[in-house]
Enzyme design. Sequence first.
Site, mmCIF file in Angstrom:
data_model
loop_
_atom_site.group_PDB
_atom_site.id
_atom_site.type_symbol
_atom_site.label_atom_id
_atom_site.label_comp_id
_atom_site.label_asym_id
_atom_site.label_seq_id
_atom_site.Cartn_x
_atom_site.Cartn_y
_atom_site.Cartn_z
ATOM 1 N N CYS A 51 0.709 -1.147 0.083
ATOM 2 C CA CYS A 51 -0.017 -0.080 0.106
ATOM 3 C C CYS A 51 0.764 1.196 -0.132
ATOM 4 O O CYS A 51 0.551 2.560 -0.286
ATOM 5 C CB CYS A 51 -1.022 0.048 1.421
ATOM 6 S SG CYS A 51 -0.175 -0.175 2.603
ATOM 7 N N ARG A 53 4.312 1.154 -1.286
ATOM 8 C CA ARG A 53 5.184 1.452 -2.169
ATOM 9 C C ARG A 53 5.304 0.517 -3.223
ATOM 10 O O ARG A 53 4.287 -0.616 -3.204
ATOM 11 C CB ARG A 53 6.801 0.994 -1.491
ATOM 12 C CG ARG A 53 6.735 -0.353 -1.022
ATOM 13 C CD ARG A 53 8.238 -0.297 -0.220
ATOM 14 N NE ARG A 53 8.294 0.451 0.955
ATOM 15 C CZ ARG A 53 9.263 1.213 1.029
ATOM 16 N NH1 ARG A 53 9.851 1.648 0.379
ATOM 17 N NH2 ARG A 53 9.008 1.929 2.351
ATOM 18 N N GLN A 122 5.386 -9.028 3.471
ATOM 19 C CA GLN A 122 5.402 -8.792 2.206
ATOM 20 C C GLN A 122 6.640 -8.895 1.315
ATOM 21 O O GLN A 122 6.158 -9.381 0.250
ATOM 22 C CB GLN A 122 4.704 -7.324 2.325
ATOM 23 C CG GLN A 122 3.535 -7.018 2.963
ATOM 24 C CD GLN A 122 3.205 -5.770 3.228
ATOM 25 O OE1 GLN A 122 4.007 -4.762 3.363
ATOM 26 N NE2 GLN A 122 1.872 -5.146 2.996
#
Length: 190
Positions: A51, A53, A122
């Site tokens: 959200c 980068r 992530q």
Amino acid sequence: MCHIVLLGMNHKTAPVEIREQLAVSCKQHLSPLQLISHLPHVDEVFFLSTCNRVEFLFTCHHRHAAVQEVKAMLLSYLGNPSRNLLEAHLYIHENLDAVRHLYRVSSSLDSMVVGEPQILGQIKAAYREATECRTVGVILNRLLHKSFSVAKRVRSETMVGSHAVSISYAAVELARKIFGELKEKRVLLV
């Protein structure tokens, strides 16, 4: 000579509208990793989209040509806005600067809320996708594994992440400072 290049945009360089547009486009279309065959100057590539980068970490022998190919791919994902619009929000790190940036990101030192724990998960998920697509080789495999151990070391040897850290936690703390007790307050989350 092999170069390591990181090209991207984040919460510091691009407004949320541009980052959202790129993230949505990347989810709707083929994964950028599936387009590596269309990037003849890129040898290995890792793609991270969160959200806050969107980054491409890649290796190449012809830096200028590879950077132009990745930028062209980004332009097509964004629906071909002006090159100047894209250029205004991008950053490029090379070789040791790219490695340093990756380590800062994986350690959550370059996050909107320093110490937030989600970014490492992530990065690991993006790494799994890159290995499944076979877009990482010896260089990026070693580099990404090292970034995992650097992140672990930063967490264990510093106070980063020792307290609850997230955007929502920061918002609640700010609300407490402004309104005092939150027990009787109602909140609308948009």
